[in-house]
Structures are given as C-alpha cells and as structure tokens.
Design an enzyme around this catalytic site. Structure first.
Site, PDB file in Angstrom:
ATOM      1  N   SER A 182      40.008  35.379  43.939  1.00  0.00           N
ATOM      2  CA  SER A 182      38.265  34.770  44.170  1.00  0.00           C
ATOM      3  C   SER A 182      38.215  35.424  45.905  1.00  0.00           C
ATOM      4  O   SER A 182      37.063  35.930  46.430  1.00  0.00           O
ATOM      5  CB  SER A 182      37.737  34.146  43.842  1.00  0.00           C
ATOM      6  OG  SER A 182      37.221  33.426  43.407  1.00  0.00           O
TER       7      SER A 182
ATOM      8  N   SER B 149      32.286  29.491  45.596  1.00  0.00           N
ATOM      9  CA  SER B 149      33.704  30.197  45.415  1.00  0.00           C
ATOM     10  C   SER B 149      32.596  30.603  43.676  1.00  0.00           C
ATOM     11  O   SER B 149      33.354  30.563  42.325  1.00  0.00           O
ATOM     12  CB  SER B 149      34.440  30.125  44.775  1.00  0.00           C
ATOM     13  OG  SER B 149      35.592  31.409  44.135  1.00  0.00           O
TER      14      SER B 149
ATOM     15  N   LYS C  70      38.128  33.555  53.060  1.00  0.00           N
ATOM     16  CA  LYS C  70      37.619  33.098  51.044  1.00  0.00           C
ATOM     17  C   LYS C  70      39.135  32.849  50.980  1.00  0.00           C
ATOM     18  O   LYS C  70      40.022  32.868  51.489  1.00  0.00           O
ATOM     19  CB  LYS C  70      37.392  34.690  51.169  1.00  0.00           C
ATOM     20  CG  LYS C  70      36.728  34.027  49.229  1.00  0.00           C
ATOM     21  CD  LYS C  70      35.449  33.106  49.414  1.00  0.00           C
ATOM     22  CE  LYS C  70      35.173  32.847  47.898  1.00  0.00           C
ATOM     23  NZ  LYS C  70      36.226  31.585  47.352  1.00  0.00           N
TER      24      LYS C  70
ATOM     25  N   LYS D 165      35.284  38.024  46.250  1.00  0.00           N
ATOM     26  CA  LYS D 165      34.479  38.145  46.057  1.00  0.00           C
ATOM     27  C   LYS D 165      34.121  38.533  47.971  1.00  0.00           C
ATOM     28  O   LYS D 165      32.627  38.205  48.310  1.00  0.00           O
ATOM     29  CB  LYS D 165      33.664  36.161  46.302  1.00  0.00           C
ATOM     30  CG  LYS D 165      33.372  36.490  44.831  1.00  0.00           C
ATOM     31  CD  LYS D 165      33.857  34.403  44.390  1.00  0.00           C
ATOM     32  CE  LYS D 165      34.009  34.433  42.675  1.00  0.00           C
ATOM     33  NZ  LYS D 165      34.683  33.263  42.810  1.00  0.00           N
TER      34      LYS D 165
END
Length: 362
Positions: free
Chosen positions: A55, A110, A214, A58
């Site tokens: 993720s 997320s 993140k 992202k």
C-alpha cells in the site's frame, strides 16, 4: 571510586558516539534514508532492488489524484468498486463522497476501495489512471517502478525500489494537501456512516516530529513502511521494504539521520550571484540570482569539503525575460555532485531597436 567512575563514563561516552556515527543495521530487504528538501540520500540498503511495495503504492495514487482532481468534487459510488479486497473504508453503492474524504480514507485507513474509486473518477477509468501513475514515475526519475493498480494488491508486474519510492515520496511531500493528509492522526469524513478514519501509521504518535507517510503489507511484499519526521527544519524520510521490524527500523534510520546530520545553509532563493554583460540591450548588465535555496544535511566534518561552482555565460544577447534560466549552480562534496539548481535572470532585458543601436554605434 572516583577513578572508576571517570573510566566508566568515558566508556559510555565512547559507546554512544560509536552508535551515533555508525550506519544502522536493519532487517529490511531494502532501505533508504533521504532528506526531503535537498534530495540528499543519507543511507541505502539494496536501494535499486525491484520489490513489491504493497500500500505504499498509494503515495503515488494520492499525488496523481491531487494533481489531476478536484478536492471538493462529489463522487457517486459505482457498484463495481464496493467490496474491493483488503483494507476498506466501506463505500456503498449510490453513496456520494468527496475526493478529499476519499484521499483521507486512502492514506489513513489504506482503503483499497477508495483507491479504485479515486482512479476511476480522476482519469475516467483505472487503466488511464495507472498510465498517469507510470508517467509521473518516469517524470521524476523513478525508472525502476511499474504500477499495475492504484492500491498495491499483489501483482508480479507491480514493483518499485527503495530509491524510487524515496523520489516519489519526496515529490509528494512538495504538495501541501498531501502533507496535511498524511500528517493527520484522524479525520472525520462527511458521510452517514463509517466516517471516522484513524491513521494506521504509528510514526505520528511514537516518533518525535513524526509527520507521515504510509504503511503497507501483503504476504508477497511483507511489511513496508515510509516514515517521515521533521526536526530543526530538516525533514527526513526513511523507507523499508519487506521488513518484519518495520517501525523500529524506520526509527533507527531517522535517528541516524538526525543524530549525525544538521541542516547547513549554503544560499537563499533569489540570492544575487553576479552581473552579466548585456550586448545591445536596454540595460548594460543583468543581475543573476538563484531560483531556489540550498539547505543541505551535513556532518560537521563535511562542511570543509563543500565546493560550489557557477556556470554562466560571460555575456548575453536580449531579449531576456525575467526568470529565464541562464546557468547552473552546483554543490560538490568531496568532488561528488550532491545538489544543483538553476540560475535565473532577476529582471527583463529588452532588445534595442534598430535606430537606438545605430545611435549607440555612432
């Protein structure tokens, strides 16, 4: 007794200094520490090894959406984006939700469903959005990165490197909206239900100055983390890919950076460099200035090994617009280029007309 105390104190001081100035050992398959302002890389471990990144994908999804979308635009949820595998913000068919709320859901919770809905809305369909992601990666020099989706779920052709992820994150952190989103511990969206988003990134609570960025995890990618922190005006980003000790290792890298490097001012934005001779122009000389400031993270001993070079023509011919790039200013450390930026014209210079030139020559 006093003698023993002195000896023990000296040993402890030596150990502290040894730990501070030695490169940290981490469990990651790949890792990187980068200064956001200058782009100087302070630590690497297999930085160009292509790996899945889960993720942390992202980061690019958010950047592309912010550059191409409208934050206040309301987006109607299509059935096909409900119930996407993995992390979710639980969008439902027919719901109308703003791009801003989706981005908070994307980066804090997320949400894979948020990623798909963002991609479809911003570019018209997900394939076009993925194309935008890959084009952006190439534009900023992340040449060993390939995106096949906007969320990071497993795909053998979906990969990056710690180095590329550093470039992507640094670019994203130039965006004020992105910085605000990833540094938020929570967000309350304008929704009827599932409206409270709590940030999964523990860096914001656990690390002094923590302000992003993140988390990511899949079985294939392992635990991936991009952590950011700012102290004394210096923002550092640590990156680990496939690291079971992800948070602690990111903190180790950040500690190493803050303990060993301090921001060192070299020149300011708009700083005067020199006057260049103008031929047949409305002015005899044109002042040249820097277009950015330069603040580098340096170790104390590195300062004496810094060299700055200026590359400018001896004379120029108009017309010259204000802000036109005229040359380069380069910073070297031990003979290696570590930073460069443009030198620009401070003023406009117009070309003399024929009669003025004739009068001047006479």
């Amino acid at each position: 007794m006093k003698f023993k105390t002195v000896i023990i104190s000296l040993i402890i001081l030596f150990l502290i200094n040894s730990i501070s100035y030695s490169s940290p050992e981490i469990d990651a398959e790949s890792g990187l520490l980068i200064d956001v302002k200058s782009g100087r890389i302070l630590y690497t471990l297999n930085p160009h090894k292509k790996l899945p990144m889960a993720s942390t994908t992202k980061i690019m999804t958010a950047l592309v959406a912010l550059e191409n979308g409208k934050l206040d635009e309301k987006i109607k949820v299509k059935k096909e984006f409900v119930g996407v595998e993995g992390s979710s913000i639980y969008i439902y068919e027919g719901e109308e939700i703003s791009l801003k709320d989706l981005l908070y859901g994307l980066m804090l919770r997320s949400g894979n469903d948020a990623a798909m809905l963002i991609a479809d809305n911003v570019a018209g369909d997900t394939d076009k959005f993925i194309e935008l992601m890959n084009n952006k990666a190439k534009e900023i020099g992340a040449l060993n990165t390939n995106f096949t989706n906007p969320h990071g779920l497993e795909d053998e052709n979906h990969y990056t490197t710690a180095y590329d992820l550093g470039l992507i994150t640094r670019e994203a952190l130039k965006n004020d909206d992105f910085k605000e989103i990833v540094s938020s511990k929570s967000w309350t969206a304008d929704r009827d239900k599932n409206n409270y988003f709590y940030n999964k990134n523990k860096t914001l609570w656990q690390y002094e100055g923590g302000d992003g960025v993140k988390t990511g995890y899949t079985k294939r990618a392992g635990r991936c983390l991009v952590s950011s922190a700012t102290r004394s005006g210096m923002q550092l980003v640590s990156i680990v890919l496939n690291d079971g000790n992800w948070f602690n290792d990111c903190y180790k890298l950040l500690d190493y950076g803050f303990d060993n490097y301090k921001p060192y001012f070299l020149y300011d934005e708009g700083q005067f460099i020199k006057n260049i001779k103008v031929e047949d122009g409305s002015k005899e000389y044109l002042p040249v200035v820097t277009n950015t400031s330069c603040i580098l993270p340096l170790k104390e001993k590195e300062k004496e090994n810094i060299k700055i070079t200026i590359d400018l023509p001896e004379k120029i011919t108009p017309p010259i617009k204000e802000g036109k790039v005229l040359g380069k200013i380069s910073v070297y450390l031990n003979g290696k280029l570590i930073y460069a930026s443009d030198l620009i014209s401070k003023e406009e210079v117009k070309e003399l007309n024929f009669f003025t030139k004739l009068k001047k020559s006479l």
